[in-house]
Scaffold this motif. Structure first.
Motif, mmCIF file in Angstrom:
data_model
loop_
_atom_site.group_PDB
_atom_site.id
_atom_site.type_symbol
_atom_site.label_atom_id
_atom_site.label_comp_id
_atom_site.label_asym_id
_atom_site.label_seq_id
_atom_site.Cartn_x
_atom_site.Cartn_y
_atom_site.Cartn_z
ATOM 1 N N GLN A 1 0.848 -1.184 0.000
ATOM 2 C CA GLN A 1 0.000 0.000 0.000
ATOM 3 C C GLN A 1 0.890 1.243 0.000
ATOM 4 N N ALA B 1 0.110 4.831 1.601
ATOM 5 C CA ALA B 1 -0.302 4.951 2.999
ATOM 6 C C ALA B 1 0.615 5.877 3.799
ATOM 7 N N ILE C 1 -4.215 5.190 9.652
ATOM 8 C CA ILE C 1 -3.674 5.116 8.292
ATOM 9 C C ILE C 1 -4.526 5.987 7.375
ATOM 10 N N TYR D 1 -4.642 7.594 3.296
ATOM 11 C CA TYR D 1 -4.099 7.360 1.957
ATOM 12 C C TYR D 1 -3.974 8.658 1.174
#
Length: 674
Positions: free
Chosen positions: A395, A398, A413, A415
């Motif tokens: 990811q 992130a 978290i 994004y």
């Protein structure tokens, strides 16, 4: 900060460890972080309302004026982002929890010290106005401060007990002994000096059997500093016999360790003796950690004198990351926040708690979409992917945010927003045209360019941010909240009119309104009960402004950076919220037509982004008819305009003359130099 218990210990022995100084005619290296905290917490400033930035800036100005009066040349050194090794993460999280508790205490009428959210930015703006030399280090500044002070052979001003460990040629002056408000005159002269006390490392070591100075870094890490938090050290402390001396138990650990370590000739011998008390399988690891921590007290490879003399800042640690040159330069000049370097290098940021409603989600939630765009811009940098230990390979978008959840902290978290390729390369971000950068900023704030056309340039960013804030349901703002914020923004134009040359009439009205605002501000102190919902709403606005400013800085300021000094005063806007319950905006501004019309422009720009409920009569906010945005009518109790036809604000003869021309910016710049 620093070594637990050491500062209070040396202060208890001030007659032995300190010498009196009469500071004048010298350079001095100032720990910027320590200074702005001390000025904020020791100047009787109101801390509950999110920052009286004008009052704080006044204190900063008086402080440096005292130095200038004594021919003291200050060099301010600010901490940068978190260390890439993250060795202080535990300490930072502990401090974040302490701030939450202090903020909660302030919110319910108790005591506590919490810096307002934008205090660092206000401090930097004040340094720029006063032409005080400053630098923002890439990470923690202590070693760089020590190295510069020894290069120039001048004292250090701080409140960090780590400076009792550094071997400083000209000593360390604690801020609480630095009597800058008490200038003294040198006998039979016209020159001034500031009384201060200077810590003597030689007197300190002599007190403990003429101890070798080189042992002090080991003492610091054994005693417990910000870099070392090894539970295994408690094993050592429980087994070793620490001689207390004759001063009792108040500083048991400090006294005991100093008396014990003074028996050894050098750090190697002392460290070997420490390890003897630990299990064999733990020794190598503990030795490595302790030696690494002791390195923090050695000279830095960064030569800050080169920055102050030629503008060159070279930090090997930063260079090894392969970051764009423009980013490194902007960070050193304080034109980018440490928030940016933390996000860029660690993929983790810490969101600072304000005096807000702890029962509601933290105020930073409202500005998360702006942060996601900042993260998107930072994502495609040229630094190696493995720099960020917190980034997850599966990811890559992130980022971690350390935020308040209720009265504790949590790492969430978040994004990044993926951005179009034409502006995704961080190294070439400054090459984008002004129009492209401005468009990107306004798209992030969800504001159309045309809305800002009637706004003076120095208020475009705050108004754009206010439009963003109004569009988010988390804010739950009422009309009087918006009115109070916009009225608060009038302090800068009022100040400009009052200090402008010309006819007295406009200035007389401006002075009356300025004085009225000062009365409102004073009425909010000190016993007024804090309206938690209002405090939370203004905290959300400040979060939006903070991230709007950071994004604007990252895009090389496509909109001028606002002067925070008079943009927001917490006591004023809270006081205005109370005043507007019985006074209309129209009557309040009637004494100053020029500023009244500026207010109308600000209000007109923001109202198109406000929810319809904002303008409904009291008691109608839940009406089904509130589904569509409503125009403000002339019959509305909260009518803020003074003309029946709003087109008159833009066309024909305009009383707004001065304020809608670049003359206002010139007046503001002139008044700042006075």
């Amino acid at each position: 900060m620093g070594i637990r218990g050491l500062m209070s210990f040396v202060e208890d022995h001030s007659n032995e460890f300190f010498t009196d100084l009469k500071l004048q005619d010298t350079k001095i290296i100032i720990d910027g972080y320590a200074l702005f905290h001390r000025l904020c917490f020791n100047s009787d400033l109101e801390l509950r309302y999110g920052g009286d930035y004008d009052s704080f800036a006044d204190v900063v100005q008086k402080f440096f004026e005292s130095l200038f009066a004594c021919n003291i040349c200050p060099y301010v050194v600010l901490d940068g982002g978190c260390d890439i090794s993250d060795k202080k993460l535990t300490t930072l999280k502990d401090r974040a929890r302490e701030k939450i508790q202090a903020a909660h205490s302030l919110s319910v009428g108790g005591g506590g010290n919490v810096c307002p959210l934008l205090i660092r930015e206000v401090f930097i703006q004040a340094l720029v106005k006063l032409q005080v030399c400053f630098v923002q280090c890439f990470s923690e500044a202590d070693r760089d401060i020590m190295t510069l002070a020894n290069h120039w052979n001048c004292p250090v001003l701080s409140s960090d007990s780590d400076f009792c460990i550094f071997d400083l040629k000209s000593g360390f002056c604690p801020l609480n002994t630095f009597q800058w408000r008490n200038l003294n005159t040198v006998k039979d002269t016209q020159s001034y000096y500031i009384p201060a006390k200077c810590f003597s490392i030689d007197a300190f070591c002599n007190h403990f059997s003429n101890m070798n100075k080189a042992l002090l870094p080991l003492f610091a890490v054994l005693c417990g500093n910000d870099h070392v938090n090894l539970p295994i050290m408690e094993t050592f402390l429980s087994k070793v016999h620490l001689p207390l001396g004759s001063k009792g138990r108040r500083h048991h650990r400090v006294m005991g360790l100093l008396n014990w370590i003074s028996n050894f000739d050098d750090p190697t011998e002392a460290l070997d003796n420490v390890l003897k008390y630990l299990p064999k399988k733990k020794r190598e690891n503990v030795k490595e950690v302790l030696c690494c921590a002791m390195e923090e007290y050695q000279q830095s490879s960064v030569k800050l004198q080169d920055f102050f003399q030629s503008g060159t800042y070279v930090c090997p640690e930063a260079l090894n990351l392969g970051l764009p040159e423009w980013v490194l330069v902007s960070l050193a000049k304080g034109q980018l926040s440490p928030f940016i370097s933390d996000a860029l290098v660690l993929r983790r940021t810490i969101l600072h708690t304000q005096v807000e409603n702890m029962q509601q989600p933290n105020a930073h939630r409202i500005s998360q979409p702006i942060r996601q765009i900042i993260y998107g811009l930072l994502l495609n940098s040229s630094h190696p992917e493995d720099i960020s230990q917190n980034a997850m390979p599966s990811q890559p978008l992130a980022f971690n945010e350390v935020e308040r959840i209720n009265k504790n902290i949590k790492t969430s978290i978040v994004y990044a927003v993926q951005l179009p390729k034409d502006h995704s390369d961080l190294s070439r971000l400054t090459e984008l045209s002004l129009a492209r950068r401005q468009t990107l900023l306004l798209e992030a704030l969800k504001v159309k360019q045309v809305v800002l056309e009637s706004i003076p340039t120095f208020l475009k960013l705050p108004i754009a941010v206010s439009c963003y804030w109004l569009q988010h349901t988390e804010a739950k703002a009422k009309l009087y909240h918006l009115q109070a914020l916009l009225l608060g923004m009038l302090m800068e134009p009022l100040h400009a009119i009052i200090n402008s040359p010309g006819k007295e009439d406009p200035r007389a009205g401006a002075k009356m309104l300025y004085e009225e605002f000062q009365k409102v501000k004073e009425s909010a102190r000190p016993s007024a009960r804090l309206d938690l919902d209002t405090a939370h709403i203004f905290c959300q606005w400040q979060c939006c402004l903070q991230m709007g400013m950071y994004l604007n800085q990252l895009l090389s300021t496509p909109l001028p950076e606002p002067d925070l000094t008079r943009l927001y005063s917490g006591s004023l806007v809270h006081g205005l919220c109370q005043s507007l319950a019985s006074t209309s905006v129209e009557s309040l501004l009637s004494m100053c037509p020029e500023v009244k019309q500026l207010y109308e422009h600000l209000f007109n720009a923001t109202r198109s982004y406000a929810p319809a409920e904002l303008f409904l009569p009291k008691g109608k906010s839940n009406s089904k008819k509130g589904g569509q945005k409503k125009k403000i009518t002339g019959r509305s109790k909260n009518r803020v305009g003074t003309t029946s036809d709003t087109r008159n604000w833009y066309e024909g003869s305009n009383r707004f003359g001065l304020l809608m021309t670049e003359n206002l910016e010139e007046h503001i710049e002139a008044s700042e130099l006075e």
